[in-house]
Design a protein around this motif. Structure first.
Motif, mmCIF file in Angstrom:
data_model
loop_
_atom_site.group_PDB
_atom_site.id
_atom_site.type_symbol
_atom_site.label_atom_id
_atom_site.label_comp_id
_atom_site.label_asym_id
_atom_site.label_seq_id
_atom_site.Cartn_x
_atom_site.Cartn_y
_atom_site.Cartn_z
ATOM 1 N N PHE A 73 0.814 -1.218 0.000
ATOM 2 C CA PHE A 73 0.000 0.000 0.000
ATOM 3 C C PHE A 73 0.846 1.265 0.000
ATOM 4 C CE2 PHE A 73 0.368 -1.704 4.309
ATOM 5 C CZ PHE A 73 0.948 -0.643 4.984
ATOM 6 N N TYR A 74 2.173 1.141 0.092
ATOM 7 C CA TYR A 74 3.054 2.318 -0.017
ATOM 8 C C TYR A 74 3.199 2.763 -1.471
ATOM 9 C CZ TYR A 74 4.559 1.711 4.851
ATOM 10 O OH TYR A 74 4.590 1.618 6.229
ATOM 11 N N ASP A 75 2.694 1.960 -2.408
ATOM 12 C CA ASP A 75 2.820 2.309 -3.827
ATOM 13 C C ASP A 75 2.256 3.698 -4.115
ATOM 14 O OD1 ASP A 75 3.703 -0.256 -3.997
ATOM 15 O OD2 ASP A 75 2.200 -0.945 -5.441
ATOM 16 N N ALA A 131 -1.902 8.584 2.148
ATOM 17 C CA ALA A 131 -2.252 7.865 0.913
ATOM 18 C C ALA A 131 -1.974 6.379 1.104
ATOM 19 C CB ALA A 131 -1.450 8.409 -0.269
ATOM 20 N N PHE A 132 -2.946 5.562 0.734
ATOM 21 C CA PHE A 132 -2.834 4.107 0.840
ATOM 22 C C PHE A 132 -3.371 3.474 -0.437
ATOM 23 C CE2 PHE A 132 -3.196 5.678 5.136
ATOM 24 C CZ PHE A 132 -2.352 4.878 5.892
ATOM 25 N N GLY A 133 -2.623 2.548 -0.998
ATOM 26 C CA GLY A 133 -3.134 1.839 -2.165
ATOM 27 C C GLY A 133 -2.023 1.130 -2.925
ATOM 28 N N GLU A 134 -2.354 -0.034 -3.437
ATOM 29 C CA GLU A 134 -1.429 -0.760 -4.297
ATOM 30 C C GLU A 134 -1.714 -0.380 -5.739
ATOM 31 O OE1 GLU A 134 -0.960 -5.301 -5.884
ATOM 32 O OE2 GLU A 134 -1.215 -5.037 -3.713
ATOM 33 N N LEU A 135 -0.669 -0.216 -6.520
ATOM 34 C CA LEU A 135 -0.816 0.205 -7.913
ATOM 35 C C LEU A 135 -0.762 -0.988 -8.862
ATOM 36 C CD1 LEU A 135 1.368 3.421 -8.200
ATOM 37 C CD2 LEU A 135 -1.121 3.268 -8.215
ATOM 38 N N GLY A 136 -1.662 -0.974 -9.837
ATOM 39 C CA GLY A 136 -1.546 -1.893 -10.952
ATOM 40 C C GLY A 136 -0.575 -1.314 -11.964
ATOM 41 N N LEU A 137 -0.103 -2.114 -12.882
ATOM 42 C CA LEU A 137 0.870 -1.628 -13.858
ATOM 43 C C LEU A 137 0.284 -0.578 -14.781
ATOM 44 C CD1 LEU A 137 2.665 -4.980 -14.814
ATOM 45 C CD2 LEU A 137 3.292 -3.290 -13.075
ATOM 46 N N ASP A 138 -1.054 -0.529 -14.878
ATOM 47 C CA ASP A 138 -1.701 0.476 -15.722
ATOM 48 C C ASP A 138 -2.149 1.707 -14.938
ATOM 49 O OD1 ASP A 138 -3.643 -0.725 -14.239
ATOM 50 O OD2 ASP A 138 -5.000 -1.149 -15.910
ATOM 51 N N ASP A 187 -7.109 -2.103 -3.408
ATOM 52 C CA ASP A 187 -7.169 -2.181 -1.950
ATOM 53 C C ASP A 187 -6.334 -3.370 -1.462
ATOM 54 O OD1 ASP A 187 -7.920 -1.505 0.603
ATOM 55 O OD2 ASP A 187 -9.812 -2.606 0.542
ATOM 56 N N THR A 188 -5.868 -3.314 -0.225
ATOM 57 C CA THR A 188 -5.202 -4.446 0.418
ATOM 58 C C THR A 188 -5.778 -4.607 1.819
ATOM 59 O OG1 THR A 188 -3.369 -3.288 1.523
ATOM 60 C CG2 THR A 188 -3.091 -3.798 -0.812
ATOM 61 N N LYS A 189 -5.651 -5.803 2.362
ATOM 62 C CA LYS A 189 -6.257 -6.100 3.664
ATOM 63 C C LYS A 189 -5.574 -5.367 4.815
ATOM 64 C CE LYS A 189 -3.534 -10.314 4.467
ATOM 65 N NZ LYS A 189 -3.612 -11.779 4.729
ATOM 66 N N ALA A 190 -4.396 -4.807 4.595
ATOM 67 C CA ALA A 190 -3.673 -4.133 5.676
ATOM 68 C C ALA A 190 -4.117 -2.686 5.859
ATOM 69 C CB ALA A 190 -2.172 -4.180 5.403
ATOM 70 N N PHE A 200 -6.223 9.449 0.926
ATOM 71 C CA PHE A 200 -6.451 8.959 -0.434
ATOM 72 C C PHE A 200 -6.607 7.448 -0.338
ATOM 73 C CE2 PHE A 200 -4.640 13.044 -1.312
ATOM 74 C CZ PHE A 200 -5.175 13.430 -2.535
ATOM 75 N N LEU A 201 -7.768 6.952 -0.758
ATOM 76 C CA LEU A 201 -8.077 5.536 -0.590
ATOM 77 C C LEU A 201 -8.654 4.946 -1.882
ATOM 78 C CD1 LEU A 201 -9.782 5.750 2.921
ATOM 79 C CD2 LEU A 201 -7.462 4.966 2.420
ATOM 80 N N PRO A 202 -8.554 3.628 -2.046
ATOM 81 C CA PRO A 202 -9.079 2.979 -3.264
ATOM 82 C C PRO A 202 -10.599 3.110 -3.363
ATOM 83 C CG PRO A 202 -7.527 1.540 -2.117
ATOM 84 C CD PRO A 202 -7.811 2.677 -1.199
#
Length: 507
Positions: free
Chosen positions: A80-82, A111-118, A123-126, A146-148
């Motif tokens: 989620f640091y992405d 800001a929290f969120g994992e990024l896709g390559l696009d 979202d992540t469970k953490a 900032f959230l998904p």
């Protein structure tokens, strides 16, 4: 050199600790580095961030990019640091981050969120437990998150949350530049509820497992009703197939209702917002660390006793659990928390659960059977029951023997039982009681468990005859208070006390 920062978070024990994500661009050979005890998932984020930024037409400057996660002595893990890393890199050469509310004092942006390559934000469970913990601290109530977008309905249940929900990295970048007005509406929980003393309590009227399935066992069902109403620990003793586990697995559905904050706290473990309380049923082969929890450095792994917080911990075949585990239950059963102490870590984990135990009366299980003969000697029976020490017995409020071959075909549904419990719960709250009857201590115990002279005489005779300890005496009073609540009585009467005494441990 240009410099900006956003915030993220990491767990330090059980509490979320702010992590400042800093970026610097320096004239050197082009590179991309992350410092600050960043774990493997964060180191891998460099590839995800680069791909997501290039998918949004960002051109990397021919500079050395350094990301620092401060405090640098706190280990950090998670994908989620992405999002904060990508946002800081994307803001290179643009205007500084604007304040979002009328240019008042600067706000903290998390800001929290994992990024896709696009560039999609996932979202992540953490994330949820971190946000819930951060907003438990008053200093973060003005912070902006900032959230998904995909989990908007889930996060909008958290009180005091001010957030922008975004689907893509480009949306987040645009918001940082324009700072539109935040409109967050806390959604009402979609569950049945009751209002008591200006507070709302939620419960479920959907019973996946129903007491209507249990035929007979009138005394065991009565004890289950009392235990659920007052959140008392209970032990069922009986032959195999007598219905011990059937009753235990149905009890979570009839327990007292929960406040909104309790429901949200439970969601930190299972990421499901539900008025159903957690039910944990570990096998007797589980390790001590699995039951009690463990800690390595700043990371805490919750055990079954913590995962059962606000719910039920069920030990089937109780004497088969290792003695070391049973004895370790003394502290959480009495104090409702457990302290995990390791070389460099000491963490106090909440463990306020209702304990349900089930056991056979002897090793072969036929001691109470009316159709089978017990093959065990007295020595074997004493050894079997002796695996449960007196201090553990002392912490169990109700002990019930199952009735094999019960000819009574009466049935009662979970809905009927729940109505009795809700009425008793409302009765408790209206008299100003803040906790369950089983949690009454000190002045509260004296205030709500007063006895008249006749009851005092009955209790004194029971203490003298059965050798009842002070802890057992207090538990008898608490159970009697629950029985009186179910009867709608302001005071504990003789019949309530007598029934309570009947549920003491059978020697």
């Amino acid at each position: 050199m240009s410099f900006q920062s956003l915030y993220c978070a990491a767990f330090d024990g059980l509490s979320a600790k702010e992590v400042e994500v800093e970026v610097s661009f320096t004239k050197a050979l082009p590179s991309f580095q992350v410092t600050g005890l960043a774990g493997n998932a964060i180191q891998e984020s460099k590839q995800r961030v680069q791909s997501a930024l290039m998918a949004n037409d960002f051109k990397f400057p021919p500079l050395k990019i350094t990301i620092n996660l401060s405090p640098s002595d706190l280990p950090k893990q998670g994908s989620f640091y992405d999002l904060p890393i990508a946002l800081l890199v994307a803001m290179y050469g643009r205007n500084n981050i604007k304040d979002s509310i009328n240019n008042e004092k600067p706000k903290k942006y998390f800001a929290f969120g994992e990024l896709g390559l696009d560039g999609r934000i996932k979202d992540t469970k953490a994330i949820y437990p971190l946000i819930f913990s951060l907003l438990s601290d008053e200093k973060n109530l003005d912070s902006i998150f900032f959230l998904p977008m995909e989990s908007k309905d889930f996060y909008c249940q958290i009180p005091n949350l001010k957030a922008y929900f975004v689907d893509t990295l480009s949306e987040a970048i645009e918001i940082l530049q324009t700072s539109p007005t935040i409109v967050n509406i806390i959604q009402e929980l979609p569950f049945s509820y009751m209002d008591i003393c200006s507070e709302r309590y939620y419960y479920s009227d959907n019973f996946e497992l129903d007491f209507i399935d249990i035929v007979g066992q009138i005394r065991a069902k009565r004890a289950a009703l009392i235990a659920a109403c007052g959140f008392h620990n209970i032990l069922f003793e009986g032959s195999a197939g007598s219905g011990k586990s059937m009753i235990a697995t149905r009890m979570p559905y009839i327990l007292p209702p929960l406040r909104r904050n309790e429901i949200l706290h439970n969601a930190s473990h299972n990421l499901i917002i539900t008025p159903n309380r957690p039910f944990r049923n570990p096998h007797n082969s589980a390790t001590k660390a699995a039951i009690l929890g463990s800690a390595v450095g700043h990371s805490v792994k919750f055990g079954e006793i913590s995962l059962a917080h606000n719910g039920v911990l069920f030990f089937d075949e109780l004497p088969h659990f290792p003695k070391s585990i049973l004895e370790s239950l003394r502290e959480p059963l009495e104090n409702h928390y457990f302290v995990i102490s390791r070389l460099c870590t000491k963490v106090k984990t909440p463990s306020d659960f209702m304990f349900i135990g089930a056991m056979n009366p002897c090793p072969c299980g036929n001691l109470l059977s009316i159709s089978k003969e017990c093959r065990c000697s007295k020595r074997e029976i004493d050894s079997y029951r002796g695996k449960i020490s007196e201090p553990i017995w002392d912490r169990i409020d109700l002990c019930v023997q199952m009735q094999e071959g019960d000819s009574n075909k009466d049935r009662i549904s979970s809905k009927e039982i729940q109505k009795q419990i809700l009425d008793a719960f409302k009765f408790q709250k209206n008299r100003g009681q803040k906790c369950y009857n089983s949690r009454l201590i000190g002045e509260s115990l004296e205030e709500f468990c007063k006895l008249d002279d006749e009851c005092i005489s009955v209790l004194d005779k029971a203490i003298a005859r059965f050798g009842i300890s002070l802890r057992q005496k207090n538990k008898i009073l608490k159970v009697a208070r629950t029985i009186a609540d179910l009867a709608g009585s302001d005071n504990i009467h003789k019949e309530h006390l007598a029934e309570s005494i009947s549920y003491r441990k059978i020697s």
